[in-house]
Write a protein that holds these residues in place. Structure first.
Motif: not given
Length: 176
Positions: A13-15, A22, A74, A78, A81-82
């Protein structure tokens, strides 16, 4: 590993931190079953790539906070993510009684407790608010709502699904 041999566990979903961690949204009723995983498969353009975990812990109710071995910044996070996360079907907890996984009952013969055999289950269509059993009756598609009260028995050994189809529903499809 092929996707057809796996089940969807969730999505990154996100970092979470600048160290490459994550948060994975777990699409399950029992997230605690997946807290001690060693690895998962991450979907990159239809290819499942194994990722090994350094650390994992539950975060809030349905997220898994993960530090992958390959993710140290990061920027690494990135890129993840997804992405969808998968595990082999062999890791699914066994279900008993009238509980089942959708893929597990595909191809079962469907028997109505009043009408007898009504066809073969093609699939469970869960693309709408109400999941539906898609049953093939000699080329005619029959749709039956997947409601607990309508499921009489799941006979895994004989590959049969017994339903209590509402009176009159089959008549609509079979022109009676």
């Amino acid at each position: 590993m092929r996707k057809k041999d796996c089940f969807y566990l969730g999505k990154i979903a996100k970092k979470f931190s600048f160290k490459g961690e994550v948060l994975i949204y777990l699409d399950t009723d029992e997230p605690e079953l997946y807290e001690n995983l060693e690895s998962v498969f991450v979907d990159f353009d239809g290819q499942l790539v194994p990722f090994f975990m350094e650390q994992a812990s539950l975060h809030k109710s349905d997220f898994l906070r993960v530090k992958f071995e390959e993710s140290n910044s990061e920027e690494d996070a990135d890129r993840l993510v997804g992405s969808e996360i998968y595990l082999p079907l062999t890791m699914l907890p066994k279900l008993e009684g009238n509980k089942f996984y959708y893929h597990e009952i595909t191809g079962f013969d469907v028997i109505d407790t009043n009408e007898g055999e009504i066809g073969q289950l093609k699939r469970v269509n869960d693309s709408n608010y109400q999941p539906l059993f898609e049953i093939d009756f000699n080329g005619t598609e029959i749709l039956v709502p997947m409601i607990d009260e309508l499921i009489h028995k799941v006979d895994r050994e004989n590959k049969k699904l017994y339903l209590n189809v509402p009176v009159g529903l089959l008549d609509i499809y079979l022109g009676r």
